[in-house]
Design a protein around this motif. Structure first.
Motif, PDB file in Angstrom:
ATOM      1  N   THR A  98       7.617   7.053  -2.070  1.00 47.22           N
ATOM      2  CA  THR A  98       7.199   6.967  -0.649  1.00 47.22           C
ATOM      3  C   THR A  98       5.582   7.598  -0.744  1.00 47.22           C
ATOM      4  OG1 THR A  98       9.376   6.593   0.281  1.00 47.22           O
ATOM      5  CG2 THR A  98       7.585   7.513   1.834  1.00 47.22           C
ATOM      6  N   SER A  99       5.575   8.977  -1.371  1.00 49.65           N
ATOM      7  CA  SER A  99       4.621   9.727  -1.532  1.00 49.65           C
ATOM      8  C   SER A  99       3.121   8.927  -2.163  1.00 49.65           C
ATOM      9  CB  SER A  99       4.782  11.272  -2.106  1.00 49.65           C
ATOM     10  OG  SER A  99       6.008  11.728  -1.651  1.00 49.65           O
ATOM     11  N   ILE A 100       3.559   8.171  -3.101  1.00 49.60           N
ATOM     12  CA  ILE A 100       2.546   7.536  -3.599  1.00 49.60           C
ATOM     13  C   ILE A 100       2.051   6.515  -2.481  1.00 49.60           C
ATOM     14  CG2 ILE A 100       1.945   5.551  -5.281  1.00 49.60           C
ATOM     15  CD1 ILE A 100       2.242   8.353  -6.799  1.00 49.60           C
ATOM     16  N   ARG A 101       2.822   5.885  -1.819  1.00 45.87           N
ATOM     17  CA  ARG A 101       2.381   4.707  -0.829  1.00 45.87           C
ATOM     18  C   ARG A 101       1.746   5.395   0.381  1.00 45.87           C
ATOM     19  NH1 ARG A 101       8.350   2.583  -0.810  1.00 45.87           N
ATOM     20  NH2 ARG A 101       8.483   1.059  -2.124  1.00 45.87           N
ATOM     21  N   THR A 102       2.244   6.403   0.860  1.00 45.85           N
ATOM     22  CA  THR A 102       1.814   6.802   2.035  1.00 45.85           C
ATOM     23  C   THR A 102       0.926   8.036   2.067  1.00 45.85           C
ATOM     24  OG1 THR A 102       3.479   8.553   2.247  1.00 45.85           O
ATOM     25  CG2 THR A 102       4.104   6.330   3.378  1.00 45.85           C
TER      26      THR A 102
ATOM     27  N   GLN B  47      -2.248  -3.407  -0.139  1.00 45.73           N
ATOM     28  CA  GLN B  47      -3.236  -3.112   0.325  1.00 45.73           C
ATOM     29  C   GLN B  47      -3.319  -2.488   1.767  1.00 45.73           C
ATOM     30  OE1 GLN B  47      -6.521  -6.125   1.717  1.00 45.73           O
ATOM     31  NE2 GLN B  47      -7.594  -5.318   0.132  1.00 45.73           N
ATOM     32  N   GLN B  48      -2.008  -2.889   2.370  1.00 49.67           N
ATOM     33  CA  GLN B  48      -1.709  -2.359   3.717  1.00 49.67           C
ATOM     34  C   GLN B  48      -1.557  -0.851   3.753  1.00 49.67           C
ATOM     35  OE1 GLN B  48       1.321  -5.025   5.314  1.00 49.67           O
ATOM     36  NE2 GLN B  48       0.037  -6.714   5.461  1.00 49.67           N
ATOM     37  N   PHE B  49      -1.186  -0.241   2.556  1.00 51.09           N
ATOM     38  CA  PHE B  49      -0.901   1.018   2.600  1.00 51.09           C
ATOM     39  C   PHE B  49      -2.021   2.104   2.661  1.00 51.09           C
ATOM     40  CE2 PHE B  49       2.888  -0.362   0.425  1.00 51.09           C
ATOM     41  CZ  PHE B  49       3.732   0.074   1.373  1.00 51.09           C
ATOM     42  N   GLY B  50      -3.386   1.265   2.689  1.00 56.01           N
ATOM     43  CA  GLY B  50      -4.776   2.074   2.984  1.00 56.01           C
ATOM     44  C   GLY B  50      -5.331   1.997   1.653  1.00 56.01           C
ATOM     45  N   VAL B  51      -4.998   1.556   0.613  1.00 57.38           N
ATOM     46  CA  VAL B  51      -6.000   1.515  -0.473  1.00 57.38           C
ATOM     47  C   VAL B  51      -7.065   0.321  -0.391  1.00 57.38           C
ATOM     48  CG1 VAL B  51      -4.371  -0.115  -1.767  1.00 57.38           C
ATOM     49  CG2 VAL B  51      -6.056   1.401  -3.006  1.00 57.38           C
TER      50      VAL B  51
ATOM     51  N   VAL C 223       7.607  -2.451  -7.275  1.00 56.01           N
ATOM     52  CA  VAL C 223       8.225  -1.172  -6.513  1.00 56.01           C
ATOM     53  C   VAL C 223       7.498  -0.678  -5.420  1.00 56.01           C
ATOM     54  CG1 VAL C 223       8.650   1.256  -6.801  1.00 56.01           C
ATOM     55  CG2 VAL C 223       9.392  -0.511  -8.631  1.00 56.01           C
ATOM     56  N   LEU C 224       5.833  -0.929  -5.445  1.00 51.97           N
ATOM     57  CA  LEU C 224       5.266  -0.433  -4.177  1.00 51.97           C
ATOM     58  C   LEU C 224       5.166  -1.540  -3.102  1.00 51.97           C
ATOM     59  CD1 LEU C 224       2.101   0.470  -6.373  1.00 51.97           C
ATOM     60  CD2 LEU C 224       3.488   1.995  -5.164  1.00 51.97           C
ATOM     61  N   ALA C 225       5.267  -2.769  -3.416  1.00 45.03           N
ATOM     62  CA  ALA C 225       5.372  -3.751  -2.360  1.00 45.03           C
ATOM     63  C   ALA C 225       6.731  -3.943  -1.816  1.00 45.03           C
ATOM     64  CB  ALA C 225       4.745  -5.013  -2.729  1.00 45.03           C
TER      65      ALA C 225
ATOM     66  N   LEU D 262      -0.903   9.154  -1.369  1.00 49.04           N
ATOM     67  CA  LEU D 262      -1.945   8.845  -2.443  1.00 49.04           C
ATOM     68  C   LEU D 262      -2.982   7.584  -2.182  1.00 49.04           C
ATOM     69  CD1 LEU D 262      -3.295   9.924  -4.996  1.00 49.04           C
ATOM     70  CD2 LEU D 262      -1.411   8.685  -6.248  1.00 49.04           C
ATOM     71  N   LEU D 263      -2.299   6.710  -1.787  1.00 48.53           N
ATOM     72  CA  LEU D 263      -2.954   5.188  -1.846  1.00 48.53           C
ATOM     73  C   LEU D 263      -3.923   5.225  -0.880  1.00 48.53           C
ATOM     74  CD1 LEU D 263      -0.386   2.305  -2.636  1.00 48.53           C
ATOM     75  CD2 LEU D 263      -2.062   3.549  -4.026  1.00 48.53           C
ATOM     76  N   PRO D 264      -3.787   5.888   0.307  1.00 50.18           N
ATOM     77  CA  PRO D 264      -4.809   6.025   1.407  1.00 50.18           C
ATOM     78  C   PRO D 264      -6.102   6.693   0.890  1.00 50.18           C
ATOM     79  CG  PRO D 264      -2.839   6.457   2.414  1.00 50.18           C
ATOM     80  CD  PRO D 264      -2.488   6.382   0.896  1.00 50.18           C
ATOM     81  N   LEU D 265      -5.972   7.461  -0.080  1.00 50.11           N
ATOM     82  CA  LEU D 265      -7.389   8.238  -0.588  1.00 50.11           C
ATOM     83  C   LEU D 265      -7.832   7.357  -1.691  1.00 50.11           C
ATOM     84  CD1 LEU D 265      -5.592  11.879  -1.300  1.00 50.11           C
ATOM     85  CD2 LEU D 265      -6.993  10.895   0.746  1.00 50.11           C
ATOM     86  N   ALA D 266      -7.116   6.199  -2.407  1.00 49.21           N
ATOM     87  CA  ALA D 266      -7.602   5.592  -3.517  1.00 49.21           C
ATOM     88  C   ALA D 266      -8.634   4.442  -3.077  1.00 49.21           C
ATOM     89  CB  ALA D 266      -6.385   4.824  -4.274  1.00 49.21           C
TER      90      ALA D 266
END
Length: 273
Positions: free
Chosen positions: A124-128, A166-170, A146-148, A130-134
């Motif tokens: 969950t931390s990766i999704r919410t 992509q919807q997680f912000g990356v 796993v991510l999707a 880290l990914l928005p910073l990527a």
């Protein structure tokens, strides 16, 4: 001062030298970018598997970030093994405080031998967080599932999963097709614009694929640090890892490493969707 392209890997150490920050640093050097590292975890590891792992205390991770930020002009970064939720949070906090340029996230979860490299509570931390910073995320098919939170069996499934991730912000998503079957290993690339394409290369029958994901993402990061346009950087990443597999080396008794001094493969084909 600081005119040479500089890139940093934020990852775990592979004592066997085939994956993790060792693969990243070898790739950076091969692509003529000056590489640095921020150690997240140590592993006792060889081509047969991971025997032990030791996460680095977060305070020391903070110190590594501060040390690099105080001196170097880092123009791109990539993440690899991040261990658990506490370490993901530590990395996110530090990335928010520095400017290390475009961020490539390789969401490392399981080693080739099956040893977990990311605790389940960190997903969950990766999704919410880290990914928005990527800028780019580069999961293989099991990681993308796993991510999707979906199953991927077909190329249509890969395309659907990329949109969900992509919807997680990356901004950009690359789902690697190495775990699929067929004569071609096909990677799906979804850009922030909504445009997409496939990158295809002949599938090579070999067990020497240790560190392929690290190497692919590290090559992209090195190219971005050099100022290579994004689409070209992704293509070079695919050409580099294809060459590293095609021009194989023999090391160890298990899943051996790829060849980081290989030349770019000329066998990659692009097809727009």
């Amino acid at each position: 001062m600081n005119e040479t392209p500089q890139v940093v890997t934020i990852a775990g150490s592979d004592s066997g030298g085939g994956a993790g920050m060792q693969a990243d640093l070898k790739t950076f050097q091969a692509r003529h970018a000056f590489g640095m590292n921020i150690v997240i975890a140590l592993t006792a590891q060889n081509t047969l598997g991971v025997q032990e792992s030791y996460p680095i205390p977060p305070a020391f991770i903070d110190a590594q970030f501060a040390s690099l930020a105080a001196d170097f002009q880092i123009r791109a970064a990539k993440t690899g093994m991040l261990a658990d939720r506490e370490h993901v949070a530590c990395v996110v906090k530090n990335l928010q405080a520095v400017d290390f340029g475009p961020l490539v996230v390789d969401p490392v979860m399981i080693a080739k031998g099956g040893h977990p490299l990311l605790e389940a509570d960190a997903i969950t931390s990766i999704r919410t967080e880290l990914l928005p910073l990527a800028t780019i995320v580069t999961p293989n098919i099991p990681e993308a599932e796993v991510l999707a939170d979906c199953e991927i069996h077909t190329e249509a499934d890969m395309m659907k999963a990329a949109k969900m991730i992509q919807q997680f912000g990356v901004k950009h998503v690359i789902i690697k097709g190495g775990h699929q079957v067929g004569e071609q290993a096909r990677d799906y690339v979804l850009f922030a614009s909504g445009e997409s394409k496939w990158l295809s290369g002949p599938r090579i029958e070999t067990q020497n694929t240790h560190g392929t994901g690290d190497t692919f993402s590290a090559c992209i990061a090195a190219e971005l640090a050099k100022g290579t346009p994004l689409e070209e950087a992704i293509l070079i990443g695919k050409q580099f890892i294809q060459g590293a597999i095609e021009q194989g080396i023999a090391v160890g008794h298990g899943h051996g490493p790829t060849n980081h001094w290989a030349t770019l493969s000329e066998s990659i084909k692009e097809s727009k969707v």
